[in-house]
Design a protein around this motif. Structure first.
Motif, PDB file in Angstrom:
ATOM      1  N   GLY A 133      42.259  21.436   5.519  1.00  0.00           N
ATOM      2  CA  GLY A 133      43.269  22.471   5.684  1.00  0.00           C
ATOM      3  C   GLY A 133      43.748  23.098   4.392  1.00  0.00           C
ATOM      4  O   GLY A 133      44.551  24.032   4.427  1.00  0.00           O
ATOM      5  N   ASP A 134      43.285  22.623   3.253  1.00  0.00           N
ATOM      6  CA  ASP A 134      43.812  23.094   1.969  1.00  0.00           C
ATOM      7  C   ASP A 134      43.059  24.275   1.377  1.00  0.00           C
ATOM      8  O   ASP A 134      43.516  24.867   0.403  1.00  0.00           O
ATOM      9  N   ARG A 135      41.920  24.628   1.930  1.00  0.00           N
ATOM     10  CA  ARG A 135      41.052  25.591   1.261  1.00  0.00           C
ATOM     11  C   ARG A 135      41.734  26.935   1.032  1.00  0.00           C
ATOM     12  O   ARG A 135      41.762  27.447  -0.099  1.00  0.00           O
ATOM     13  N   GLY A 136      42.295  27.514   2.089  1.00  0.00           N
ATOM     14  CA  GLY A 136      42.943  28.807   1.936  1.00  0.00           C
ATOM     15  C   GLY A 136      44.145  28.752   1.015  1.00  0.00           C
ATOM     16  O   GLY A 136      44.356  29.635   0.181  1.00  0.00           O
TER      17      GLY A 136
ATOM     18  N   ARG B 275      44.891  23.743  10.955  1.00  0.00           N
ATOM     19  CA  ARG B 275      46.154  23.959  10.248  1.00  0.00           C
ATOM     20  C   ARG B 275      45.956  24.908   9.068  1.00  0.00           C
ATOM     21  O   ARG B 275      46.825  25.698   8.733  1.00  0.00           O
ATOM     22  N   GLY B 276      44.791  24.886   8.435  1.00  0.00           N
ATOM     23  CA  GLY B 276      44.522  25.740   7.291  1.00  0.00           C
ATOM     24  C   GLY B 276      43.740  26.994   7.622  1.00  0.00           C
ATOM     25  O   GLY B 276      43.255  27.678   6.717  1.00  0.00           O
TER      26      GLY B 276
ATOM     27  N   PRO C  99      36.655  24.524  -4.029  1.00  0.00           N
ATOM     28  CA  PRO C  99      37.832  24.846  -4.837  1.00  0.00           C
ATOM     29  C   PRO C  99      37.992  23.991  -6.085  1.00  0.00           C
ATOM     30  O   PRO C  99      38.488  24.472  -7.101  1.00  0.00           O
ATOM     31  N   GLN C 100      37.585  22.716  -6.053  1.00  0.00           N
ATOM     32  CA  GLN C 100      37.784  21.876  -7.235  1.00  0.00           C
ATOM     33  C   GLN C 100      36.946  22.349  -8.428  1.00  0.00           C
ATOM     34  O   GLN C 100      37.245  22.020  -9.573  1.00  0.00           O
TER      35      GLN C 100
ATOM     36  N   HIS D 228      33.564  25.757   0.444  1.00  0.00           N
ATOM     37  CA  HIS D 228      33.862  24.713   1.424  1.00  0.00           C
ATOM     38  C   HIS D 228      34.671  23.612   0.758  1.00  0.00           C
ATOM     39  O   HIS D 228      34.916  23.620  -0.438  1.00  0.00           O
ATOM     40  N   ARG D 229      35.100  22.655   1.549  1.00  0.00           N
ATOM     41  CA  ARG D 229      35.784  21.473   1.036  1.00  0.00           C
ATOM     42  C   ARG D 229      34.817  20.320   1.002  1.00  0.00           C
ATOM     43  O   ARG D 229      33.972  20.181   1.870  1.00  0.00           O
ATOM     44  N   SER D 230      34.946  19.448   0.008  1.00  0.00           N
ATOM     45  CA  SER D 230      34.094  18.272  -0.079  1.00  0.00           C
ATOM     46  C   SER D 230      34.686  17.125   0.727  1.00  0.00           C
ATOM     47  O   SER D 230      35.793  17.210   1.241  1.00  0.00           O
ATOM     48  N   LEU D 231      33.939  16.031   0.775  1.00  0.00           N
ATOM     49  CA  LEU D 231      34.401  14.910   1.574  1.00  0.00           C
ATOM     50  C   LEU D 231      35.586  14.209   0.930  1.00  0.00           C
ATOM     51  O   LEU D 231      35.745  14.184  -0.282  1.00  0.00           O
TER      52      LEU D 231
END
Length: 398
Positions: A339-342, A82-83, A262-263, A311-314
């Motif tokens: 799906g939120d990274r972009g 989705r992302g 991203p965080q 990358h995204r974390s858990l």
């Protein structure tokens, strides 16, 4: 079946250009401008066409911290698609005392036939002995050439001597290891002090994991890697002090790759000081989130220093009873989903001038040479037609 994507802007790590893209099944058959026959034509005017994003650091269906990560391979891979993420590389995680083969077999059971995107595995090493060393050649034969070790978490960490030996063996075999770098001993001491003082809110989380304890662990790891003459990856690097240690190592001639999340680019530590315990606890992750920590990733682009991967974390389910008020060290980690990274990076990094579409493609859609793993089902000879279409109108920041 052929599909023509007409009118878009093609983005790669090397640059961007207006061009049409012809897909033949799962392969890119042609890139250019002008008439082109196709079974189906899609107007993508006003859109960026990226290579499919790669998330090289996922933790699907992982039992940790007395709970299980919120996404399994089915839901996590659907969220990834989705992302715009078309490939994920998850960590097969045998427990201490278990074999690497057991861990790999277990992760195949979790993923095979249940994953909607391309996928592969890294392998966690949380024991080092002759039996583990003897398993490594077969791991390579099965496509596992990248590994992860921890300088924190007693259930997963191994000592400096074993890290040294493991790095030497992985280099001999042509592999590489990534590392979670924090000083476990001092952090445990700080947590004990906060608990004794009754300071159990999420506000104590960043106070017990200061940036310099990550930087110390990064420095120590890089000196061990220097002794082993081996390349390494620093996973989820968060702060300026740690990046300076990487700079020093690279100037010594060491090969060091860096990834962030991203965080660490978009948040500040104020998220932990929300009086609503539940709202603050949702941001608990290790190392802690916070743009104040992340001077390195934030300022890096201005100095030409970019992470090799983002990358995204858990993401964990809310934990069982005992996770919450009164449990400083027990809060599950809860950063956002695959799906939120972009969507998180696009409306902030690009318009602000801190990055560019090609640079974001380089961080999100490429694995640096030396960090490659095999991806099941990707044996095609031509370039795989995994593309992400992204509107050039930024979405609201999330």
């Amino acid at each position: 079946m052929t599909t023509l994507l007409r009118g878009g802007t093609i983005i790669t790590g090397a640059g961007q250009r207006r061009a049409d893209l012809l897909l033949d099944g799962e392969k890119i058959a042609w890139v250019g401008r002008g008439p082109q026959a196709a079974d189906r034509e899609v107007d993508v005017s006003g859109c960026f066409l990226f290579p499919g994003f790669i998330d090289a650091h996922t933790h699907f269906d992982l039992d940790v911290a007395n709970t299980t990560t919120a996404d399994d391979f089915c839901t996590g891979s659907r969220a990834a698609l989705r992302g715009g993420t078309t490939t994920v590389i998850d960590f097969a995680c045998p427990n201490k005392g278990e074999s690497l083969h057991h861990g790999l077999d277990l992760w195949h059971q979790k993923a095979d036939g249940r994953t909607f995107c391309d996928y592969g595995f890294h392998m966690t090493i949380d024991d080092w002995n002759e039996s583990i060393r003897a398993e490594l050649p077969d791991m390579f034969a099965q496509g596992i050439s990248s590994f992860k070790m921890y300088l924190t978490y007693p259930a997963m960490m191994i000592g400096d001597r074993d890290i040294y030996w493991a790095l030497k063996e992985l280099k001999r075999l042509g592999g590489i290891a990534g590392f979670h770098c924090e000083n476990a001993g001092v952090i445990d001491g700080m947590i004990a002090e906060r608990k004794a003082a009754g300071e159990l809110s999420p506000a104590s989380h960043p106070r017990t994991r200061p940036p310099y304890l990550e930087a110390e662990a990064v420095s120590r790891l890089l000196r061990i890697a220097q002794a082993a003459d081996a390349p390494v990856v620093i996973v989820h690097l968060t702060n300026r002090e740690a990046l300076l240690e990487v700079d020093h190592a690279r100037k010594r001639g060491q090969t060091v790759y860096v990834e962030t999340c991203p965080q660490y680019l978009l948040l500040d530590e104020s998220v932990y000081f929300n009086e609503d315990y539940s709202a603050a606890a949702r941001y608990v992750c290790a190392p802690p989130a916070g743009q104040g920590r992340a001077g390195a990733p934030v300022e890096g682009p201005a100095a030409g220093r970019y992470p090799d991967r983002v990358h995204r974390s858990l993401l964990l389910h809310p934990g069982p009873e005992g996770h919450g008020p009164g449990g400083l060290h027990q809060n599950p980690r809860r950063p956002a989903r695959r799906g939120d990274r972009g969507e998180l990076l696009y409306p902030t990094a690009w318009p602000s001038g801190r990055s560019s579409p090609p640079r974001c493609a380089g961080c999100s859609a490429r694995i640096p040479p030396g960090c490659m793993v095999s991806i099941p089902g990707r044996a095609c000879c031509g370039p795989a037609a995994t593309r992400t279409s992204w509107s050039t109108t930024p979405a609201p920041a999330m």
